[in-house]
Each structure stands twice: as C-alpha cells, then as structure tokens.
Design an enzyme around this catalytic site. Sequence first.
Site, PDB file in Angstrom:
ATOM      1  N   GLU A  85     -34.363 -28.205  10.961  1.00 54.51           N
ATOM      2  CA  GLU A  85     -36.371 -28.451  10.376  1.00 54.51           C
ATOM      3  C   GLU A  85     -35.804 -29.411   8.952  1.00 54.51           C
ATOM      4  OE1 GLU A  85     -39.007 -28.141  11.010  1.00 54.51           O
ATOM      5  OE2 GLU A  85     -38.862 -26.643  12.375  1.00 54.51           O
ATOM      6  N   SER A 345     -44.044  35.938  21.517  1.00 56.50           N
ATOM      7  CA  SER A 345     -42.434  37.233  21.595  1.00 56.50           C
ATOM      8  C   SER A 345     -41.426  36.709  21.021  1.00 56.50           C
ATOM      9  CB  SER A 345     -41.991  37.421  23.028  1.00 56.50           C
ATOM     10  OG  SER A 345     -42.633  37.950  23.337  1.00 56.50           O
TER      11      SER A 345
END
Length: 693
Positions: A85, A345
Amino acid sequence: MKRWHKIAIGSAAGIVLAGAVLFALDAADKAYPPPLDRANAVSAEVLDADGQLLRAFATSEGRWRLKTAVSDVDPQFLRMLIAYEDQRFYDHGGVDPWALGRAAMQLVGNGRIVSGASTLSMQVARLIEPREGRSLSAKLLQLVRAVQIERRLSKEQILDLYLTHAPYGGNLEGVRAASLAYFGKEPRRLTVAEAALLVALPQLPERRRPDRNLKAAEAARKRVLDRVAVAEAVGDGEAERAEGVAVPSRRMQLPALAAHVAEAALRKEPDVLKHQTTLKKQVQQGLESVARAAAMKLGPKLSLAMVMADAQTGAIVGEVGSADYFDASRSGWIDMTRVNRSPGSTLKPFIYGLAFEQGLVSQETIIEDRPADFFGYRPRNFDMSYQGDVTVREALQLSLNVPAVKLLDAVGPSRLMVRFRRAEVRPVLPPNETPGLAIGLGGVGITLKDLVQLYTALANRGQPARLGDGVTGAPGKLDGEPLLEPVAVWNVADILSGVIPPAGAPQRGIAYKTGTSYGYRDAWSVGYDGRYVLGVWVGRPDNSAVPGLTGYGTAAPILFEGFAKSGIATTPLPRPPAGAVRIAQSELPISQRRFALNANGLLVASGREAAPQIIYPPEGAHVDLGAGAGNLSPLMLKLQGGRAPFRWLANGKPLPDLSRRRTQQWLPDGGGYSKLTVIDSAGRAASVGVFID
C-alpha cells in the site's frame, strides 16, 4: 540604494511573507482540525481474565469495529501491508510526492491512473471522514487531512487507526474483526495466505468479500502476492506457496460468550470500552457447550444455570446464566444464577459438618432413619421409604431426610444460619419465620452463586471465599472465622467423594451433593475438588413443577460433564488434617456408637445418659501445633456425652472457665506430653494423654 540593501530588504520581506503563510496555514490547521474524535467510536469488548475476547458489541451504527493496535497483529502482515500500500510510509509526511508524480504521468500517458498515490495516512483520513463520490475536491481534502494527521500522530498511531477502521465488507471493520470472522482467530499470528487476503480486501471490500465473491477474493489475494515488494517482504517461495492455500468461503460469528456477564458489565460501566472479567475463556466455552447439549435433552421451557469458581481466590471462572440467552420459551434473558430458589438437600453437608465439629457423631455412628415427629414437623424421604438403622456416612450419601433433620435439631437451625453468615451468605426465610428444621430439606431460598460460595469452604479446608460478580466485584478469601473446622470439612469431603457418579459419568475424584426441591421445581448438583467448585441448577424460570426432575438424574450428569469439558485438570481433595481419621464403629467410644437424644436434648447411650468421653484429641495422639517453631497454636478439645457444665483440666490445672459447650480451646505452655481431663456436672471424668509437637 545600494544593491546589498535591496537584497536584504527583499530577503526580509520573503521571510515575513513565508512566516505569514506558515502562520496562516497553522491557524487554518487549528481552526479546521481533522475529526480524530470520530475514531474513538469502536465496539465495546468483554474480556476474560487473560485478556481474550469473550464477547463484542456492535457500535451504534451496527458495525463490528474492534480497536486494534500494531501490537495486536502479526508483524509480517504489517510488512506486507506497507509493501503493497505505501512503501515510503515511514519517509513521507502524509503525502508521497513520488507516487503523486507517477500517478500524474500515468494519467497523461494512459488516460487513467494505473496505480494510485493514496498513502496509508490518506486512507485513514478517508476512513474517519468519509465523503460521497471521488471528486477532485474530496481528494485534495484527503491530502490536507493526511498532512494534518501526520502533524498530530506518530506513524504507529496512524497504523493503529488504519488497522481499526479498514473496511472488510458488510459491517466488518478493522483487521481484528476480519480475522475473527474469516479465520476464527485473533490476527497476532497469521499465515502468509491469511495476511495477503487481509491486505487485499479493503481496496474493494464489497466486491472482494470471500463469503460472497470467492473468485474475486482469490484474484485480489493473488495480486498482493504477485507484487515484488510483497514477495521480498515474506521471503523466497512463500508467496508462491500461499497462492495454493484455499480462501475461506464463509464468515464466522464473532465470539459471543458469557451473555449475562457481558450484559452486567455494560450496565455497570456503560462508558467503558474494555471490560475485564474473572472468567476463563476455555472454561466458559466448555460450560456453554455442555449447557447447549443439555438444553436439547431437557426439552422446552426448561432452563439451566452453572457457576464454576476458584475456591482459593474466589474468582468465578465460568458462568452460564441460562440454557440459551435468546430462547424466549426458556426465558433465557433471566440470569438464573442470581435467583433465589429452594436448594433441596444441598445444605445437608453443612449440617453434618456441624455435627462432626461438635463431636455429636462420627462417620460410622449409627443413626435411625424411621418416621419421626418434631413437634408436628414430620419429614419424609424422597422415595417415601425408610432405611432403618444406617451409619452417618450412609445417611449423607443416600441423602436421607430424617437423619439430617435429627442432626439439625441437635446442632440448632440458628447456629447453622450463623455459620452461613461467616461465608457472607444469607439464605432467605419465608416471611415472618425464624430458622426452623425445614432448612435442612430446602425450606429457604438461596441463589446458585451463594450456594457455590458456601461450597468453597468445603473445598478450602473450611475457609470460604467471596466470589464477587465476575466483573467488577472483587473476589477473595474471607478473613473471618472458618465456616467449619478442617477436621469436620475433611469428614464431609470423605463421605461425599464416595457418592456413586451418575450412570455413564467417569469418577473424577470430586465430592458432590445433589438436591431436589419440593414439588420437583428445582434440580441441583454441586461438586468440588481441591481447587474448584461447580454448581448446576435445572428447572423452569417461572418456578413451575417439572415431573421427574431430580438432582441425581438431571443435574448431576451435567455437573460431571461440566467438569470434563471445562478443560481444568482435577486437583486432589485436601489431605486429612491432624486428627482426621475414619474410625470403625467397634472402636468408637460407646457414646458415639449410636446417635440418640432424650427428651431434654442430651445424648444417651444404651438407654442411659452417657458419661463424658473425649473424642478429640484421641489417646496418644501427636498433634502438630508449631511447638518446634516457637509459635504454638490453640488445640481444639471435643467431648461427647456427659452433662453440662464441664470443667477442663490440663496437666491437673483447671482451665479458666466452666463451659456448657462440648468444644473448648486450650493453648499449651509448650511442647511434649500433656494430660487432658474433663469433669461433667455429675462428677464423671474422662482423660487422654497427648503429645504436643
């Protein structure tokens, strides 16, 4: 006027004019700065404890734009990007004159621009200030903005902006979002083929989307790899080899873990962009996969929740608030880890722990499981049958209700609730009720998170941990008194680790307890090893009954699967502390061979009131209290039977106070042999000899 005077005046005028121009440009630059503040609009992220992405949220305009820095990406990708680029990126000030000249010559010679002159700085200018069309004025503005950006930011900061805002098709912006969507990974390590694709896509992101235009994406990647500068950047032969790698043809979903924790994080700090949690990504992924599979088996309208915590640090490492956050039929948006439900329980281990601590029973003590009436309260077992005489060990492993209520009646419901407060857990009682015997069978409300917090004490030698909330709440050990003494905790773990795993589940060396609430509304299972606690809840969010729902049959298999899929290796349960031993029934003191209370609440043996028996320390025991280090710790004394109050003597010297409790602490003067004696109010005595190490 002499010639040199004219030159001097001209030079001065030139300097003044140049200064005025520079001043005007500087004033214009300050008056019309680039809109860099727009670059701050990025996706909020929720991270795990190690900084890995758990979940991201789209920006207000619906974009997946994850903030990305140079340090977040593969260095090879950066070399390829600059080579393709903007080869002179580090040499120009925002505009590349050589590239501009080349583009101008191409325009004159070919009637079109073959290779553009746009630098990375100019592309950043366009990304943060997009404009319609590609007019000359728009290009000139990009040139000016690029120079302005270069004046304000370093080269690395400019790259950061490009890496965050580069378009990749659809609503994907930035290298991280693209890498996660197309490769399923962060861009810290990319192959040459992957890096080339990420370099190629931003030029024409919609036309080159690999999930829609695979051929165009392949051709664009090839152009990048064919560029000489790129080939030089990646090394000999790498570009050619990369061309043979297939381009991904589908877009994956970005990480979307821990929905409820992520939502909580955003609610707490809506302006923060990165939210750190205590979760572990591997654990979270494992638990969520278990939850999804379990939900398919459970059927419609049922949900489940899971919490996994480090018992030593208090950190929540995994949390699932519902079977599916987006499933309206299961009310998936409700975080069931924070909802009070009946625990069934699952509180029984703490009752037994208190009974062990107070010396009321040992593991092999016989206790009756027969119909009983506690002033109108008549507990029944889950299967409506009774086992008769059983050992305390069997009673807890089988989760028998009558023995648990008998022990709770002996230790006291209020005392149990006080112990819960040591763990900063306060179960919710029914309105206007005081603690009663129904607590032992689930007659309170408690959240899954609080239940796991209680169990951290069982995994951590009695010392509970504060879990926090997984986001900003600070976890850590609680510094107060332990919930239970280490010997009692070991007895509970020794029993629960012997419970048979559910069918098909491997034995993982964990201790676990299940629970089913009244009316089959809630199924629970909580398990722990020497480091981690995992709790599971299954039920309907609207608290409706679910016939056939049980802790052992429904929640326990999910518990074992959760441990297996968490990715955490099992830590062995803590070794027995000093004085912890499982004694055969034939060797127990007569007062501990059978548990029974008379009408006055006194322990009796063989139909008569038992004489006092010192059950800890045992006769001839060597107890390590740190005598060798010169820093002695207190010794816990426990007795069984007898009639209060009690007088203790150490080496013939009475301890300061009479006590009505069956536990007492004694601080020795030093190491060596000591004789301990207890005398009850009836004048009966018991003695043991111990060695203090």
